[in-house]
Design a protein around this motif. Structure first.
Motif, PDB file in Angstrom:
ATOM      1  N   ILE A  27       0.859  -1.186   0.000  1.00  0.00           N
ATOM      2  CA  ILE A  27       0.000   0.000   0.000  1.00  0.00           C
ATOM      3  C   ILE A  27       0.893   1.234   0.000  1.00  0.00           C
ATOM      4  CG2 ILE A  27      -2.053  -0.983   1.124  1.00  0.00           C
ATOM      5  CD1 ILE A  27      -0.918  -0.043   3.801  1.00  0.00           C
ATOM      6  N   ALA A  28       0.331   2.369  -0.363  1.00  0.00           N
ATOM      7  CA  ALA A  28       1.083   3.620  -0.337  1.00  0.00           C
ATOM      8  C   ALA A  28       1.537   3.918   1.090  1.00  0.00           C
ATOM      9  CB  ALA A  28       0.218   4.759  -0.870  1.00  0.00           C
ATOM     10  N   PRO A  29       2.716   4.516   1.264  1.00  0.00           N
ATOM     11  CA  PRO A  29       3.198   4.835   2.608  1.00  0.00           C
ATOM     12  C   PRO A  29       2.198   5.640   3.436  1.00  0.00           C
ATOM     13  CG  PRO A  29       4.958   5.125   1.024  1.00  0.00           C
ATOM     14  CD  PRO A  29       3.715   4.845   0.231  1.00  0.00           C
ATOM     15  N   GLY A  30       1.475   6.568   2.786  1.00  0.00           N
ATOM     16  CA  GLY A  30       0.491   7.366   3.508  1.00  0.00           C
ATOM     17  C   GLY A  30      -0.652   6.534   4.054  1.00  0.00           C
ATOM     18  N   ILE A  31      -1.013   5.475   3.337  1.00  0.00           N
ATOM     19  CA  ILE A  31      -2.084   4.582   3.812  1.00  0.00           C
ATOM     20  C   ILE A  31      -1.591   3.793   5.012  1.00  0.00           C
ATOM     21  CG2 ILE A  31      -3.587   2.652   3.204  1.00  0.00           C
ATOM     22  CD1 ILE A  31      -3.534   3.615   0.319  1.00  0.00           C
ATOM     23  N   LYS A  32      -0.361   3.302   4.929  1.00  0.00           N
ATOM     24  CA  LYS A  32       0.213   2.579   6.075  1.00  0.00           C
ATOM     25  C   LYS A  32       0.259   3.495   7.293  1.00  0.00           C
ATOM     26  CE  LYS A  32       3.038  -0.299   8.407  1.00  0.00           C
ATOM     27  NZ  LYS A  32       2.901  -1.704   8.725  1.00  0.00           N
ATOM     28  N   LYS A  33       0.662   4.735   7.096  1.00  0.00           N
ATOM     29  CA  LYS A  33       0.750   5.686   8.209  1.00  0.00           C
ATOM     30  C   LYS A  33      -0.605   5.878   8.875  1.00  0.00           C
ATOM     31  CE  LYS A  33       2.231  10.395   9.345  1.00  0.00           C
ATOM     32  NZ  LYS A  33       2.757  11.678   8.801  1.00  0.00           N
TER      33      LYS A  33
END
Length: 270
Positions: free
Chosen positions: A168-174
């Protein structure tokens, strides 16, 4: 001469291995350099529809077919709309070609699952020209599409023990870390689910689910294990820091690979 003989012998042995195990799905090689014999086409159900970016990309190992059906049923049972399933693999696996953005999806264990839903039911034209709903913007900030329903879908997928990792995109993981890190301290299942969520380039409008190599496919090349912990610390933070001068980039480089010998028979249709 001896080297040529050894190559011919290995190819013959590989061909016999593939031929003698007809009827059972088997994987040869790695996620980004391999093939599959005995893949199953994914049949649509009331719980999901299959996107049609290009023909013939809806084949998978039976374990992945089972996972998708299970996930879709769980999602609908928990109050979510029917799902939209993206690219899987080709009938015999292998590369999608030089024009494709996919580096993997070659052994029937990878599936793209859209963050859009099949509600209302999509027409054939809509399935061939799907819309994209990015959960984060280019800077990693959540958009209005990142709601409780999408967070629930991601957690449902990551909670399945068959899943090795989900890109997943890093922003989604965050954002998932912000929502679940506190619970993960007291619940190992949530910690494991977060661990499987791996930040990667792109993947803002879909998640890329990858299953582990099946036990009955000894030629399937396994990946290194995901690091321990929930992955919400320094590793994740590094994606949001500017690269240091001279530092190596995480961005994957395209390298031409030699296919496993077994795949020469598989990709020829044997």
């Amino acid at each position: 001469m001896m080297k040529k003989f050894e190559t011919l012998f290995f190819f013959a042995a590989a061909f016999i291995t593939v031929f003698n195990t007809a009827g059972a799905a088997e994987i040869f090689g790695s996620y980004n350099n391999g093939c599959i014999r005995g893949a199953h086409a994914l049949e649509e159900s009331p719980y999901f529809q299959v996107l049609r970016y290009a023909p013939g990309r809806d084949y998978a190992h039976p374990e992945l077919v089972s996972f998708i059906n299970d996930l879709a049923e769980k999602a609908v049972s928990s109050g979510l709309p029917p799902l939209l399933i993206g690219d899987l693999s080709k009938r015999y696996g292998g590369s999608f070609g030089s024009r494709s953005a996919h580096g993997s999806h070659q052994v029937g264990l990878d599936a793209d699952i859209s963050f859009d839903f099949a509600s209302p039911r999509r027409s054939s034209s809509e399935l061939g020209h799907p819309r994209e709903l990015p959960l984060v913007d280019a800077k990693g900030r959540p958009t209005h599409f990142f709601d409780t329903a999408r967070a629930k879908l991601i957690l449902l997928a990551a909670s399945d023990a068959r899943v090795e990792r989900i890109f997943i995109a890093p922003g989604i993981k965050k954002r998932m870390c912000e929502l679940l890190s506190e619970k993960a301290h007291n619940d190992k299942r949530i910690e494991q689910a977060l661990r499987r969520l791996r930040p990667w380039f792109g993947h803002r409008a879909h998640m890329h689910v990858r299953l582990a190599c099946p036990v009955d496919s000894p030629w399937c090349v396994r990946q290194a294990a995901v690091p321990k912990g929930d992955g919400c610390g320094a590793e994740l933070q590094s994606w949001f820091e500017p690269p240091k001068p001279g530092a190596a980039t995480n961005k994957p480089k395209k390298v031409k690979k030699e296919l496993p010998e077994q795949c020469k028979a598989v990709l020829a249709g044997y």
